[in-house]
Design a protein around this motif. Structure first.
Motif, PDB file in Angstrom:
ATOM      1  N   ALA A 263       0.826  -1.210   0.000  1.00 12.19           N
ATOM      2  CA  ALA A 263       0.000   0.000   0.000  1.00 12.19           C
ATOM      3  C   ALA A 263       0.860   1.259   0.000  1.00 12.19           C
ATOM      4  N   ARG A 264       1.997   1.204   0.664  1.00 12.13           N
ATOM      5  CA  ARG A 264       2.890   2.374   0.695  1.00 12.13           C
ATOM      6  C   ARG A 264       3.421   2.700  -0.684  1.00 12.13           C
ATOM      7  N   THR A 265       3.668   1.667  -1.504  1.00 10.12           N
ATOM      8  CA  THR A 265       4.133   1.923  -2.871  1.00 10.12           C
ATOM      9  C   THR A 265       3.067   2.601  -3.711  1.00 10.12           C
ATOM     10  N   GLU A 266       1.803   2.529  -3.251  1.00  6.99           N
ATOM     11  CA  GLU A 266       0.692   3.162  -3.959  1.00  6.99           C
ATOM     12  C   GLU A 266       0.350   4.526  -3.360  1.00  6.99           C
ATOM     13  N   GLY A 267       1.198   5.005  -2.454  1.00  3.68           N
ATOM     14  CA  GLY A 267       1.009   6.345  -1.915  1.00  3.68           C
ATOM     15  C   GLY A 267       0.192   6.440  -0.647  1.00  3.68           C
TER      16      GLY A 267
END
Length: 559
Positions: free
Chosen positions: A410-414
């Motif tokens: 999820a962090r890679t998706e902002g």
């Protein structure tokens, strides 16, 4: 050279379809305006097919260990069952029904001894009938079919397959014709459904089906085309429509306002008669109702304002599990769910706890005993929370790695994600109680972690067999009192054992006792335990929740 319609073709189809939906996922998400502009149709289709592909691989592995090869019936049946179990959203649920419709035809035409293969003219005819049955079954599953959607595209594919079957000598040609028929029908959807026309896009679910049929044609022909699916309407739209097609994505272009606030999804074990009554009940509660499945196992999808009532209807019909409740954002549906500043995603073991979390504004992921959620399922729940920041409550020590992997994705998706180290549902309740989205992210994470850490947890369970424990030897049927994950008390009576557990936990002090009743808890259990705490431990408050979990008749928290 065309390939036969057999188990290997189904396996190849799954792999190619996953690749195709992986390429198209973001584009399909971006044009998702119907029935809700929540930007997840492509993702839901991908996750549904991923579950189907895993089931097919498991079928091959199972036969390999037995020294046999799966037949067409085995492979297509596994694909349909995997899609049913892992269906996500409205689009994934319809996809599961499409595959079940194909299975009704293809599985009936062969045995399960590994030799059934449809070839030649029989191959073309079998696929023609399978696609026709798939299209018809989707109309049966949807409470109120709407043209200009994936239903229309599926019917057009079946029509094209019908025409080609009389001329083609193999399934590859029929599949290619179905793909082309679906592509043509997809481009006509903006003229059939007003919301698509205003947004200047084709139907997202239909777009996914075109990709799926293209993969089927590739698997049977051996020729991989990987042609992108056109997602925009071919003809320019009149300015009066109010959308600049070149400048807007579907997510911000003329979505439909109003509508139910929650999406409710669950698997259900129930009879055909009970499901018929459930359809009527849910149809009166909301819209976008799709119920698919059969043979005692069903996948239910509905949009409602009263999520609790939708779950209760499932409980009355049979045994619901894997319950997922998603809030669309705001009071009712909006054209694009506005990103909240912060949200909470909680994994819970029962329908009652799911309702409790949803009532507190969290997104709940309900799990069945022995079937923990995969990281992809948690990532999807984080996405559906529609927030810039998310507090993730795994509520199980076994899920810490799964939760960490989901948070990293999820962090890679902002999305900024904090995994609160909750080891039990009662710790999740304590953390949720102190959650304040108005304070800083770090302060909120610290407060929720502190509340969880200050809550000792216990559960009452029944021993399944004789075994050694930290409290001694237990026999099958004994009541086990586990404190902080370890067996501390062995008894023969649930209520008496629960009292002993409470006394041990409160001997170190406590201000609040939380009791979460399971599905099999005796009716008088809560009243007797509340009275026990009141009489033996002064100044300690007790709160009771109906959790509905089947993992344990009682969960206890002491703060």
């Amino acid at each position: 050279m065309p390939y036969p319609l057999d188990a290997a073709a189904v396996r190849s189809w799954c792999g190619l379809a996953l690749e195709a939906l992986g390429r198209e996922r973001e584009r399909i998400d971006a044009i998702n305006v119907y029935p809700v502009a929540d930007g997840d149709t492509g993702t839901n289709l991908y996750l549904t097919l991923e579950s189907a592909a895993r089931a097919v691989e498991a079928a091959f592995d199972g036969h390999a260990s037995a020294g046999t090869a799966p037949g067409l019936a085995d492979a297509i049946g596994a694909m349909a069952h995997g899609a049913l179990i892992g269906a996500r959203g409205n689009s994934g649920t319809i996809l599961a029904q499409l595959l079940r419709g194909m299975t009704d035809v293809l599985a009936a035409g062969g045995g399960t001894d590994g030799t059934d293969t449809a070839t030649g003219d029989r191959s073309a005819e079998a696929l023609r009938r399978a696609l026709r049955r798939a299209a018809a079954s989707t109309y049966e599953a949807v409470a109120h079919p709407v043209e200009g959607t994936v239903l229309t595209v599926a019917t057009a594919a079946a029509d094209a397959a019908e025409r080609a079957a009389g001329e083609a000598g193999d399934a590859a040609a029929v599949a290619r014709a179905a793909h082309e028929g679906a592509r043509t029908a997809l481009q006509e959807t903006p003229g059939q459904l007003a919301v698509l026309g205003r947004a200047g896009v084709v139907d997202a679910g239909g777009c996914g089906l075109v990709a799926l049929l293209g993969a089927l044609a590739d698997a049977l022909s051996g020729e991989v085309t990987a042609t992108p699916v056109a997602v925009r309407a071919d003809a320019p739209l009149p300015e009066a429509a109010g959308c600049d097609v070149a400048a807007h994505t579907a997510a911000d272009a003329c979505g439909e306002p109003g509508g139910p606030a929650f999406e409710v999804i669950y698997l259900l074990e129930a009879s055909d008669e009970a499901v018929a009554r459930l359809r009527t009940r849910l149809d009166g509660l909301g819209d976008s109702l799709v119920v698919v499945g059969g043979d005692g196992l069903w996948h239910v999808h509905v949009h409602v304002d009263d999520a609790g009532a939708a779950v209760e209807a499932g409980i009355e019909a049979g045994r619901p599990y894997r319950i997922r409740i998603t809030h669309f954002g705001g009071a009712g549906r909006t054209k694009e769910p506005a990103l909240a500043a912060r949200a909470v995603v909680a994994v819970v073991p029962g329908a009652g706890l799911a309702g409790l979390c949803t009532g507190a504004g969290a997104t709940a992921v309900t799990v069945r005993p022995g079937e923990p959620p995969a990281s992809g399922e948690l990532v999807q729940a984080i996405r559906q929370a529609h927030a810039r920041e998310v507090m993730l409550l795994p509520n199980d020590p076994e899920l810490r790695h799964t939760a960490a992997a989901a948070a990293e994705q999820a962090r890679t998706e902002g999305v900024r994600v904090a995994v609160i180290p909750t080891r039990a549902a009662v710790q999740g309740i304590a953390a949720l109680a102190v959650h304040e989205p108005d304070r800083s992210f770090d302060e909120d994470a610290v407060a929720m972690t502190s509340a969880a850490g200050a809550t000792r947890y216990a559960e009452l369970a029944l021993a399944e067999r004789q075994s050694w424990t930290m409290a001694g030897v237990c026999q099958a049927g004994d009541v086990l009192g586990l404190i902080d994950g370890d067996v501390a008390v062995i008894g023969s009576d649930l209520t008496v054992t629960a009292m002993t557990v409470l006394d041990r936990m409160l001997s170190a002090g406590g201000e609040m006792v939380t009791l979460v009743l399971g599905a099999g808890a005796p009716a008088a259990l809560a009243e007797r335990l509340e009275r026990h705490v009141r009489e033996r431990h002064l100044a300690v408050d007790t709160v009771v929740y109906d959790g509905g979990q089947r993992t344990a008749p009682l969960l206890i928290g002491v703060e």
